[in-house]
Structure formats: structure tokens, C-alpha cells
Design a protein around this motif. Structure first.
Motif, PDB file in Angstrom:
ATOM      1  N   SER A 192      61.005  56.024  46.596  1.00  0.00           N
ATOM      2  CA  SER A 192      60.931  54.589  47.381  1.00  0.00           C
ATOM      3  C   SER A 192      59.937  53.999  46.267  1.00  0.00           C
ATOM      4  O   SER A 192      59.075  54.314  47.000  1.00  0.00           O
ATOM      5  N   ALA A 193      60.385  53.393  46.231  1.00  0.00           N
ATOM      6  CA  ALA A 193      59.768  51.696  45.330  1.00  0.00           C
ATOM      7  C   ALA A 193      58.640  51.126  45.746  1.00  0.00           C
ATOM      8  O   ALA A 193      58.271  50.615  46.221  1.00  0.00           O
ATOM      9  N   THR A 194      59.657  51.099  47.075  1.00  0.00           N
ATOM     10  CA  THR A 194      58.260  50.673  48.556  1.00  0.00           C
ATOM     11  C   THR A 194      56.729  51.275  48.229  1.00  0.00           C
ATOM     12  O   THR A 194      55.750  50.493  49.328  1.00  0.00           O
ATOM     13  N   LYS A 195      56.939  52.334  47.979  1.00  0.00           N
ATOM     14  CA  LYS A 195      55.474  53.388  48.268  1.00  0.00           C
ATOM     15  C   LYS A 195      54.882  52.934  46.386  1.00  0.00           C
ATOM     16  O   LYS A 195      54.313  52.001  46.585  1.00  0.00           O
ATOM     17  N   GLU A 323      52.257  53.654  59.326  1.00  0.00           N
ATOM     18  CA  GLU A 323      53.439  54.255  59.076  1.00  0.00           C
ATOM     19  C   GLU A 323      53.314  53.912  56.814  1.00  0.00           C
ATOM     20  O   GLU A 323      52.849  52.842  56.890  1.00  0.00           O
ATOM     21  N   SER A 324      54.649  54.630  56.050  1.00  0.00           N
ATOM     22  CA  SER A 324      54.581  53.680  55.075  1.00  0.00           C
ATOM     23  C   SER A 324      53.264  54.062  54.201  1.00  0.00           C
ATOM     24  O   SER A 324      52.238  54.917  54.891  1.00  0.00           O
ATOM     25  N   LEU A 325      53.070  54.004  52.927  1.00  0.00           N
ATOM     26  CA  LEU A 325      51.640  54.967  51.793  1.00  0.00           C
ATOM     27  C   LEU A 325      52.074  54.040  50.717  1.00  0.00           C
ATOM     28  O   LEU A 325      53.095  53.428  50.041  1.00  0.00           O
ATOM     29  N   GLY A 326      50.596  54.573  50.513  1.00  0.00           N
ATOM     30  CA  GLY A 326      50.891  54.188  48.326  1.00  0.00           C
ATOM     31  C   GLY A 326      50.930  52.726  48.527  1.00  0.00           C
ATOM     32  O   GLY A 326      50.798  52.359  46.963  1.00  0.00           O
ATOM     33  N   GLY A 327      50.607  51.777  48.709  1.00  0.00           N
ATOM     34  CA  GLY A 327      50.218  50.999  48.914  1.00  0.00           C
ATOM     35  C   GLY A 327      47.896  50.588  48.162  1.00  0.00           C
ATOM     36  O   GLY A 327      47.398  51.712  48.739  1.00  0.00           O
ATOM     37  N   VAL A 328      47.615  49.549  47.816  1.00  0.00           N
ATOM     38  CA  VAL A 328      46.580  49.229  47.598  1.00  0.00           C
ATOM     39  C   VAL A 328      45.322  49.569  48.791  1.00  0.00           C
ATOM     40  O   VAL A 328      44.359  49.879  48.979  1.00  0.00           O
ATOM     41  N   GLU A 329      45.870  49.422  49.728  1.00  0.00           N
ATOM     42  CA  GLU A 329      45.203  49.753  50.850  1.00  0.00           C
ATOM     43  C   GLU A 329      45.310  50.851  52.020  1.00  0.00           C
ATOM     44  O   GLU A 329      46.210  51.769  52.237  1.00  0.00           O
ATOM     45  N   SER A 330      43.897  51.813  52.414  1.00  0.00           N
ATOM     46  CA  SER A 330      44.357  52.904  53.244  1.00  0.00           C
ATOM     47  C   SER A 330      45.505  52.776  54.569  1.00  0.00           C
ATOM     48  O   SER A 330      44.787  51.838  55.161  1.00  0.00           O
ATOM     49  N   LEU A 331      45.879  53.811  54.341  1.00  0.00           N
ATOM     50  CA  LEU A 331      46.729  54.138  55.789  1.00  0.00           C
ATOM     51  C   LEU A 331      46.019  55.117  56.580  1.00  0.00           C
ATOM     52  O   LEU A 331      45.807  56.076  55.863  1.00  0.00           O
TER      53      LEU A 331
END
Ligand SMILES: *Cc1c(COP(=O)(O)O)cnc(C)c1O
Length: 381
Positions: A192-195, A323-331
Motif C-alpha cells: 500500500s504505497a498510500t502509507k 486510520e492509516s499510517l506511514g505519513g509524516v504526521e503521527s496518528l
């Protein structure tokens, strides 16, 4: 070439028409032909598109493979890979898979006569026992989601090869910066390149990568036939993302370590799942097959009331509830009611995914702020 150089340059030459240093967004559905049925270059963008091709070359190179087919989402890539199988085939998969993967297997592909079994893949003997004569594919996620167990890719791939089955690794959590499944014997890598690959929470995109000529040909055929292809702008965004993958991953890893260490000694925290801890049950494998422990951390609370866990996710200020993950911002998120709610509770608990489990995607902000934020939120529950 080393990873950082590959990330920035693979698949990307200056545009031959203009010299543009960045891959242009070829926003076109069709291409002018010189004569009927003389196939030279591009003809229709579902089949191929120059921006997509640049991304595909880049992702293949990052995984140390020859081929990549990009899709309009990670699920689009997973859908295409399962379509390599036929009715009656058996797939062995991990028991704490990404929720959407579990859902497409059980709710979509079981209808077509494919059969799935879900087991704890971190026990190799269990994998061996669960292989049947019909097993045609072994589906590995490592680190797993959200429990961050580690599966021995090399070990599982060897068992699969013996059984004549393909090994597929969903490498979304680790990214090729930390782990390269094809070099460990996997046949196909999905993303998932979304991440992390995209890395900025601004695009939905997926990929299937292989070094095998025949599998690549079949995947491209399915890509063109089913048509779940990403648009050129999305490909451009993903390409921009991979340019900084190595830099971002280093910081994700550092920050996750700081957060995991803080949580591990916190009085309100029961247990922290983080593969970088020496007491993690699969630490030895993680150390062997990964060059870092990633940006994901999950933990349970001493207070086993599900309401405490849900509240905690609304008390953080830097960690955003999503939801989701892997972005520069913390979730921050609560798997039992969010990402993994499609799993029946019984199945969820059986696989160790408890009601108070909280999952963090640790971003690349300043570690001190992340730790302080979790601290103040934990004080309030
Ligand atoms: C998000 C995710 C997927 C699905 O990808 P989409 O881009 O959301 O379709 C598959 N596997 C894992 C491990 C994921 O985290």
C-alpha cells in the motif's frame, strides 16, 4: 547504487521533449499512432502511461526486482495478486493481517471457491503443518498489523517453495528501506504505497513487485484487464514520496524507539508491542531480516476497560485520531473499533488483538513532543 540514490533517480530520466527534471504528469488517456496496429510505445493509459511507468521502475528498483505493476490502491494490488489463483486453490495467511486484506479474502474471494486459512505465522512449525496439497500461495505480512509480530520471510519462503506455492509479502509496514523480501526468497511483494512510500497521507496507491518474468507478465495482464490503475497525478505524488523514503524512515525508526521506550515503563501501560525490544518474542528474526524496526508501535492499557482506550485516542493533541499510517504526521487509533472492526470479536481476541489495544503510527515530528503528548493523554485516563 545504494538505496538513497536509487530512491531519487531510478526510473526517472529528464523528459526527452523538454528536459524537465521531474517526471511530467502525462494526463492523457490515449496516444497518437503512426499507423494502424503498429505497436510502438504507448497506446492507451489503462495499459500503460509514462508517469506510471516511471513510478513502476522506481518501486521495482527499490525492492531490488525487475518488475512492478502499480494499482489504484493497495487493495487493488492485493486483488490482482489473488487473481493469479483459481477455484479450489488454498491460501495460507497470517492471523493478524490488515483488516481489508482479511475482508477481501473472506468476503470476496471465498465466493469464487478460493480457500483461506489464517494462522500465527511467527511459528514456523504451524506454517508447515497448515500447508495442504492445494496450498498455492502463502501470504505474509511482517511486521504484522497491529501486533507487530515478525515472520521469518526466508523460512516461510523455503517452506512455500518446497510445497510449490508462491510466497507473497505485504511489505507496507517495513518498506524496502528496512526489508527486501525478494532477496529473502519471496516471489511477489505488495505495497500500500498510500502509507510510507507515498509518505504524506495525500494519495491512495498500490503496487505488486516481482523479479519473475512470467509472474510479471501475468500481473500486467491482470492490471490491464481488471483496470484498477492509478492516475498519472497519483503516480507523480508517489514518486515524489519515494525520493525522501530513506530520510523519513530513519526518523520514523528513531521516534518509534523513543515512544516505545517511554510507554514500556509507563505505569498505566500493560504491554508494548515493538520489534526493537530485546524481549520481543521475534527480536532475533527482526534483527536478522530488517535494517531497522520501523515506525509502528502498539500497546495495551492496565485498565482493561475498552472505554479507557477509546478515550485515550481523543486526548492526544499531536497524535491525530485517524486510520492509516506511514505519513509524516503521527496518528493514533483503536484497532478493535476502527481498522480491525471487520474481524469478528472472537477471531480478534483469539489472535491476541485485545479490546484496549492502541496503535500508533509514529511520525517524523520532534520525539520530545510525541512523548510529552502521550504522557499528558495517559495522565487523563
Ligand atoms: C493500508 C494497507 C493495505 C491496503 O492499502 P490501500 O492503499 O488502503 O488500499 C494493505 N496492507 C497493509 C499492510 C496496509 O496497511
Amino acid at each position: 547504487m545504494k538505496f538513497g540514490t536509487t530512491a531519487i533517480h531510478a526510473g526517472q530520466e529528464p523528459d526527452s521533449a523538454t528536459g524537465a527534471i521531474m517526471t511530467p504528469i502525462y494526463q492523457t488517456s490515449t496516444y497518437v499512432q503512426s499507423a494502424p496496429a503498429v505497436h510502438k510505445g504507448f497506446d492507451y493509459s489503462r495499459a500503460d502511461n509514462p508517469t506510471r511507468k516511471a513510478l513502476e521502475k522506481n518501486l521495482a528498483a527499490l525492492e531490488g526486482a525487475k518488475y512492478c505493476a502499480a494499482f489504484s490502491s493497495g487493495m487493488g494490488a492485493i486483488d490482482a495478486v489473488i487473481k493469479l489463483l483459481k477455484t479450489g486453490d488454498h491460501v495460507l495467511a497470517g492471523n493478524d493481517l490488515y483488516g481489508g486484506t482479511y475482508r477481501i479474502f473472506v468476503k470476496v474471494f471465498e465466493q469464487f471457491g478460493l480457500r483461506f486459512d489464517f494462522i500465527d505465522m511467527s511459528h514456523k512449525d504451524d506454517v508447515k503443518k497448515a500447508i495442504t496439497p492445494d496450498t498455492k500461495m502463502i501470504w505474509v505480512e511482517t511486521p504484522t498489523n497491529p501486533l507487530l509480530r515478525i515472520v521469518d520471510i526466508e523460512g516461510v519462503a523455503a517452506l512455500a517453495k518446497e510445497a510449490g506455492a508462491l510466497t507473497v509479502v505485504d511489505n507496507t509496514f517495513a518498506t524496502p528501506f528496512l526489508q527486501r523480501p525478494i532477496s529473502l526468497g519471496a516471489d511477489i511483494v505488495v505495497h500500500s504505497a498510500t502509507k510510507y512510500l507515498g509518505g504524506h497521507s495525500d494519495v491512495i496507491l498500490g503496487a505488486a513487485i516481482t523479479d519473475d518474468d512470467k509472474l510479471a507478465e501475468r500481473l500486467h495482464f491482470i492490471q490491464k484487464s481488471s483496470g484498477a490503475v492509478p492516475g498519472p497525478f497519483d503516480c507523480f505524488l508517489a514518486l515524489r514520496g519515494t525520493k525522501t523514503l530513506h530520510v523519513r524512515m530513519e526518523r520514523h525508526c528513531q521516534n518509534a524507539k523513543a515512544v516505545a521506550e517511554f510507554l514500556a515503563v509507563h505505569l498505566k501501560v500493560q504491554h508494548v508491542n515493538y520489534p526493537g525490544f530485546k524481549f520481543h518474542p521475534n527480536y532475533a528474526i527482526a534483527e536478522r531480516q530488517m535494517s531497522g524496526f520501523g515506525g509502528m508501535v502498539s500497546f495495551t492499557l492496565k485498565n482493561d476497560d475498552i472505554r479507557a482506550a477509546k478515550k485515550l485516542t481523543t486526548y492526544t493533541k499531536v497524535f491525530t485520531l485517524a486510520e492509516s499510517l506511514g505519513g509524516v504526521e503521527s496518528l493514533i487509533e483503536h484497532p478493535a473499533s476502527m481498522t480491525h472492526s471487520s474481524l469478528p470479536r472472537k477471531v480478534r481476541l483469539q489472535s491476541g488483538l485485545e479490546d484496549t489495544l492502541i496503535r500508533l503510527s509514529v511520525g517524523i515530528e520532534d520525539a520530545d513532543d510525541l512523548v510529552e503528548d502521550l504522557g499528558q493523554a495517559l495522565e487523563r485516563i
